[in-house]
Design a protein around this motif. Structure first.
Motif, PDB file in Angstrom:
ATOM      1  N   ASP A  65       3.359   0.391  -1.834  1.00  0.00           N
ATOM      2  CA  ASP A  65       2.506   0.344  -0.825  1.00  0.00           C
ATOM      3  C   ASP A  65       1.129   0.473  -1.225  1.00  0.00           C
ATOM      4  O   ASP A  65       0.951   1.590  -1.914  1.00  0.00           O
ATOM      5  N   SER A  66       0.246  -0.257  -0.805  1.00  0.00           N
ATOM      6  CA  SER A  66      -1.082  -0.312  -1.178  1.00  0.00           C
ATOM      7  C   SER A  66      -1.889  -0.569  -0.053  1.00  0.00           C
ATOM      8  O   SER A  66      -1.867  -1.301   0.766  1.00  0.00           O
ATOM      9  N   GLU A  67      -3.094   0.228  -0.107  1.00  0.00           N
ATOM     10  CA  GLU A  67      -4.183   0.096   0.804  1.00  0.00           C
ATOM     11  C   GLU A  67      -5.686  -0.107   0.308  1.00  0.00           C
ATOM     12  O   GLU A  67      -6.669  -0.141   1.124  1.00  0.00           O
ATOM     13  N   LEU A 107      -5.474  -3.137  -7.421  1.00  0.00           N
ATOM     14  CA  LEU A 107      -4.774  -2.247  -6.464  1.00  0.00           C
ATOM     15  C   LEU A 107      -4.469  -0.849  -6.829  1.00  0.00           C
ATOM     16  O   LEU A 107      -3.969  -0.759  -7.917  1.00  0.00           O
ATOM     17  N   ILE A 108      -4.954   0.056  -5.760  1.00  0.00           N
ATOM     18  CA  ILE A 108      -4.511   1.588  -6.171  1.00  0.00           C
ATOM     19  C   ILE A 108      -3.288   1.456  -5.092  1.00  0.00           C
ATOM     20  O   ILE A 108      -3.308   1.360  -3.746  1.00  0.00           O
ATOM     21  N   PRO A 116      -2.642   8.542  -8.637  1.00  0.00           N
ATOM     22  CA  PRO A 116      -2.239   7.368  -8.140  1.00  0.00           C
ATOM     23  C   PRO A 116      -2.320   6.277  -9.171  1.00  0.00           C
ATOM     24  O   PRO A 116      -3.095   6.056  -9.816  1.00  0.00           O
ATOM     25  N   GLY A 117      -1.279   5.386  -9.048  1.00  0.00           N
ATOM     26  CA  GLY A 117      -1.129   4.407 -10.265  1.00  0.00           C
ATOM     27  C   GLY A 117      -2.136   3.181  -9.782  1.00  0.00           C
ATOM     28  O   GLY A 117      -2.337   2.927  -8.585  1.00  0.00           O
ATOM     29  N   GLY A 176      -2.827   2.202 -15.529  1.00  0.00           N
ATOM     30  CA  GLY A 176      -2.707   3.611 -15.633  1.00  0.00           C
ATOM     31  C   GLY A 176      -2.772   4.312 -14.357  1.00  0.00           C
ATOM     32  O   GLY A 176      -2.138   3.715 -13.561  1.00  0.00           O
ATOM     33  N   GLU A 177      -3.577   5.308 -14.306  1.00  0.00           N
ATOM     34  CA  GLU A 177      -3.791   6.088 -13.208  1.00  0.00           C
ATOM     35  C   GLU A 177      -5.346   6.548 -12.854  1.00  0.00           C
ATOM     36  O   GLU A 177      -5.981   6.608 -13.977  1.00  0.00           O
ATOM     37  N   ALA A 178      -5.498   6.828 -11.741  1.00  0.00           N
ATOM     38  CA  ALA A 178      -6.740   7.300 -11.174  1.00  0.00           C
ATOM     39  C   ALA A 178      -6.749   8.869 -11.578  1.00  0.00           C
ATOM     40  O   ALA A 178      -5.957   9.488 -10.698  1.00  0.00           O
ATOM     41  N   ASP A 179      -7.423   9.297 -12.226  1.00  0.00           N
ATOM     42  CA  ASP A 179      -7.445  10.734 -12.524  1.00  0.00           C
ATOM     43  C   ASP A 179      -8.311  11.400 -11.581  1.00  0.00           C
ATOM     44  O   ASP A 179      -9.480  11.436 -11.468  1.00  0.00           O
TER      45      ASP A 179
END
Length: 314
Positions: free
Chosen positions: A177-179, A192-193, A201-202, A222-225
């Motif tokens: 799911d992404s918004e 897309l986060i 979050p990926g 990757g991921e948002a730190d």
């Protein structure tokens, strides 16, 4: 005398322990709540959105073809409509996105496309609350020009856009799911986060195709730190017009990442320190965007009345 020295010693140890505990508690609070980003002034409410048909403002972007105007859309279960309004919340018109359906529209962005010197809107039909979608869709249309003067079109009688291209995407590792949809203003690269209960979050990405056709498999970047947040349900995103900053939002506040070096690859931005941004008192906020000049952030809410907040850089 010995008793007095013993008491004094115990008091000193207790005081040191108190200072140590105070420092630890402060460190824990700082880890739970990231430092506020003092680059921005406190949020200012500009207006409530005039068009009552905007019941669930779920995406937001500044118009490139009509400076001073903005675009938004409703969430799932509504028609494939985009709404234009100005910085005072006054309606500028409504357009139906030709050839599109609103299965679960969640975000809106802008960027380059197939035709040079043409700005495009990217509409993210990317929601998947139930985890059932094997593919998601991003609709791409040349941004309509918003005429001056009275509003054009309504939700009941909207204008029509050019026929939308359907950019079909799938994740490489299952359903998500992404918004939050972000499009780089220069390269057109799509980001897309994922909306998930985590502090990291990926992030998935793909180069926007010049011609829509086959399903594109996203790459996991990757991921948002977001260190300091135990979890954060990211529900909106934007990239600044100069491509040097990225903003994300959740239901309570905003976050900004800044490239450490203007020449650094954009994907490295997610490893930079995150700072929080106060987006104002929103009942159910799911949007964030940069002002056209990049000198402010704006945000709305899914609940009526839908407020429009502006957060200006110092």
């Amino acid at each position: 005398m010995i008793l007095l020295l013993t008491v004094c010693g115990l008091l000193a140890v207790s005081a040191c322990q108190g200072v140590s505990q105070s420092k630890n508690a402060k460190a824990e609070r700082n880890q739970t709540n990231p430092p506020t980003y003092d680059v921005y002034l406190p949020p200012t409410k500009l207006a409530d959105l005039e068009d009552q048909a905007i019941t669930e403002s779920s995406g937001l972007v500044a118009s490139r073809t009509s400076p001073g105007s903005y675009w938004t859309h409703n969430d799932a279960g509504n028609g494939p409509l985009i709404y234009a309004f100005d910085s005072q919340g006054r309606s500028r018109g409504v357009w139906r996105v030709t050839g599109a359906t609103n299965y679960d529209w969640e975000d809106l962005s802008t960027g380059p496309g197939p035709k040079p010197d043409t700005n495009y809107l990217y509409i993210g039909d990317i929601g998947d609350n139930d985890g059932t979608r094997s593919e998601i869709v991003i609709y791409r249309i040349p941004e309509p020009v918003i005429p001056n003067g009275k509003p054009v079109g309504t939700a009941e009688q909207p204008h029509a856009t050019e026929t939308a291209e359907a950019i079909r995407l799938r994740y490489p590792d299952g359903k998500h799911d992404s918004e939050a949809l972000l499009v780089h203003p220069r390269t057109g690269r799509i980001y897309l986060i994922v909306k998930e209960k985590t502090a990291k979050p990926g992030i998935y990405g793909a180069d926007a195709p010049t011609v829509s056709g086959e399903v594109i498999t996203l790459a996991r970047i990757g991921e948002a730190d977001m260190s300091g947040r135990s979890e954060s349900l990211i529900n909106g995103g934007a990239i600044s017009p100069d491509g040097q900053r990225a903003a994300l939002s959740d239901y309570t506040q905003g976050y900004e990442f800044v490239l450490s070096d203007a020449s650094a690859p954009f994907d490295s931005i997610w490893k930079q320190p995150m700072r929080t941004v106060d987006l104002g008192k929103r009942k159910h906020g799911e949007t964030i965007c940069y002002r056209l000049d990049g000198k402010a952030l704006l945000a709305t809410s899914e609940r009526l009345p839908a407020p429009l907040f502006e957060i200006v850089r110092r």
